[in-house]
Design a protein around this motif. Structure first.
Motif, PDB file in Angstrom:
ATOM      1  N   GLU A  37      -4.263  -9.527   5.535  1.00 29.87           N
ATOM      2  CA  GLU A  37      -3.209  -9.131   6.467  1.00 29.87           C
ATOM      3  C   GLU A  37      -1.978  -8.714   5.665  1.00 29.87           C
ATOM      4  OE1 GLU A  37      -3.489  -9.018   9.794  1.00 29.87           O
ATOM      5  OE2 GLU A  37      -5.534  -9.784   9.713  1.00 29.87           O
ATOM      6  N   PHE A  38      -1.257  -7.711   6.137  1.00 29.89           N
ATOM      7  CA  PHE A  38      -0.068  -7.293   5.405  1.00 29.89           C
ATOM      8  C   PHE A  38       1.219  -7.795   6.048  1.00 29.89           C
ATOM      9  CE2 PHE A  38      -0.098  -3.976   8.582  1.00 29.89           C
ATOM     10  CZ  PHE A  38       1.232  -3.685   8.788  1.00 29.89           C
ATOM     11  N   PHE A  39       1.127  -8.333   7.250  1.00 27.96           N
ATOM     12  CA  PHE A  39       2.308  -8.825   7.970  1.00 27.96           C
ATOM     13  C   PHE A  39       2.026 -10.240   8.445  1.00 27.96           C
ATOM     14  CE2 PHE A  39       5.029  -9.496  11.600  1.00 27.96           C
ATOM     15  CZ  PHE A  39       6.197  -8.815  11.293  1.00 27.96           C
ATOM     16  N   ILE A  40       2.790 -11.199   7.946  1.00 30.10           N
ATOM     17  CA  ILE A  40       2.568 -12.605   8.287  1.00 30.10           C
ATOM     18  C   ILE A  40       3.851 -13.152   8.924  1.00 30.10           C
ATOM     19  CG2 ILE A  40       1.994 -14.896   7.393  1.00 30.10           C
ATOM     20  CD1 ILE A  40       0.760 -13.271   4.930  1.00 30.10           C
ATOM     21  N   PRO A  41       3.820 -13.456  10.223  1.00 26.82           N
ATOM     22  CA  PRO A  41       5.014 -14.003  10.881  1.00 26.82           C
ATOM     23  C   PRO A  41       5.396 -15.359  10.277  1.00 26.82           C
ATOM     24  CG  PRO A  41       3.350 -13.339  12.484  1.00 26.82           C
ATOM     25  CD  PRO A  41       2.709 -13.266  11.139  1.00 26.82           C
ATOM     26  N   VAL A  42       6.690 -15.596  10.191  1.00 23.73           N
ATOM     27  CA  VAL A  42       7.216 -16.874   9.677  1.00 23.73           C
ATOM     28  C   VAL A  42       8.108 -17.450  10.751  1.00 23.73           C
ATOM     29  CG1 VAL A  42       8.655 -17.963   7.914  1.00 23.73           C
ATOM     30  CG2 VAL A  42       7.120 -16.110   7.274  1.00 23.73           C
ATOM     31  N   HIS A  93       9.401 -12.493   8.653  1.00 21.91           N
ATOM     32  CA  HIS A  93       8.003 -12.369   8.230  1.00 21.91           C
ATOM     33  C   HIS A  93       7.919 -12.337   6.707  1.00 21.91           C
ATOM     34  CE1 HIS A  93       9.539  -8.227   8.207  1.00 21.91           C
ATOM     35  NE2 HIS A  93       8.633  -7.983   7.262  1.00 21.91           N
ATOM     36  N   ARG A  94       6.686 -12.279   6.227  1.00 22.34           N
ATOM     37  CA  ARG A  94       6.419 -12.060   4.807  1.00 22.34           C
ATOM     38  C   ARG A  94       5.202 -11.148   4.701  1.00 22.34           C
ATOM     39  NH1 ARG A  94       2.482 -15.619   2.850  1.00 22.34           N
ATOM     40  NH2 ARG A  94       3.248 -15.427   0.734  1.00 22.34           N
ATOM     41  N   HIS A  95       4.938 -10.681   3.485  1.00 23.86           N
ATOM     42  CA  HIS A  95       3.845  -9.727   3.322  1.00 23.86           C
ATOM     43  C   HIS A  95       2.705 -10.209   2.441  1.00 23.86           C
ATOM     44  CE1 HIS A  95       5.910  -6.619   5.516  1.00 23.86           C
ATOM     45  NE2 HIS A  95       6.989  -6.823   4.784  1.00 23.86           N
ATOM     46  N   ASP A 100       5.952 -13.727  -2.531  1.00 24.51           N
ATOM     47  CA  ASP A 100       6.435 -15.016  -2.031  1.00 24.51           C
ATOM     48  C   ASP A 100       7.734 -14.903  -1.245  1.00 24.51           C
ATOM     49  OD1 ASP A 100       4.291 -16.415  -3.234  1.00 24.51           O
ATOM     50  OD2 ASP A 100       5.338 -16.388  -5.161  1.00 24.51           O
ATOM     51  N   ASP A 101       8.304 -13.699  -1.159  1.00 20.00           N
ATOM     52  CA  ASP A 101       9.569 -13.524  -0.433  1.00 20.00           C
ATOM     53  C   ASP A 101       9.367 -13.657   1.067  1.00 20.00           C
ATOM     54  OD1 ASP A 101      11.176 -13.076  -2.669  1.00 20.00           O
ATOM     55  OD2 ASP A 101      10.836 -10.913  -2.636  1.00 20.00           O
ATOM     56  N   ILE A 102      10.354 -14.233   1.727  1.00 20.41           N
ATOM     57  CA  ILE A 102      10.385 -14.276   3.189  1.00 20.41           C
ATOM     58  C   ILE A 102      11.429 -13.257   3.625  1.00 20.41           C
ATOM     59  CG2 ILE A 102      10.897 -15.658   5.236  1.00 20.41           C
ATOM     60  CD1 ILE A 102       9.871 -18.096   3.655  1.00 20.41           C
ATOM     61  N   HIS A 103      10.985 -12.278   4.385  1.00 20.21           N
ATOM     62  CA  HIS A 103      11.838 -11.188   4.846  1.00 20.21           C
ATOM     63  C   HIS A 103      12.619 -11.690   6.061  1.00 20.21           C
ATOM     64  CE1 HIS A 103      12.012  -6.576   5.432  1.00 20.21           C
ATOM     65  NE2 HIS A 103      13.038  -7.131   6.028  1.00 20.21           N
TER      66      HIS A 103
END
Length: 139
Positions: free
Chosen positions: A133-138, A67-69, A105-108
């Protein structure tokens, strides 16, 4: 506040489903992270920005989906040990008292409890666009 609660609820639903599927495949037993919102505060001196503070409880073996934030995310480990990593960065193991940063821009790519037998808990402070949104699935 209702919009944030709804966002958190949807995020948790997605995260729980993804984490359950990932854990079931890799560990045989699903283990979900528990996210608890602590506060949201508008940053009046920075128009359009707000701070969201949450705690995350990782049961033993818990794993986050990628995910990313879209936020500046500051992590502080309260107890246990967690493994964190962002795309292009080095995976790190953090213990109580350690910190971690993720940029907008980081992908966790890595987020998990380092232990399969002990829980872990950390607090996250996110500086983000108001209402976003604070949590964006990748994928």
């Amino acid at each position: 506040m209702i919009k944030i609660a709804r966002s958190i609820g949807l995020t948790l639903l997605f995260a729980a489903g993804a984490a359950t599927a990932q854990n079931a495949a890799s560990h045989g037993t699903p283990k979900d992270a528990k996210v608890t919102p602590l506060m949201t505060q508008e940053m009046k001196d920075i128009p359009g920005k707000e701070v969201l503070m949450i705690t995350v409880d990782y049961p033993p073996g818990a794993v986050d989906p990628v995910h990313r934030h879209d936020a500046h995310s500051y992590v502080y480990v309260l107890e246990g040990s967690i493994v964190m990593g962002v795309k292009g960065g080095t995976e790190v193991t953090l213990k109580a008292g350690d910190t971690f940063y993720e940029g907008p821009d980081d992908i966790h790519t890595v987020g998990r409890n380092a232990s399969k037998t002990k829980p872990a808990k950390f607090v996250v402070m996110l500086v983000k666009n108001k209402g976003a949104e604070f949590f964006i699935p990748v994928k």
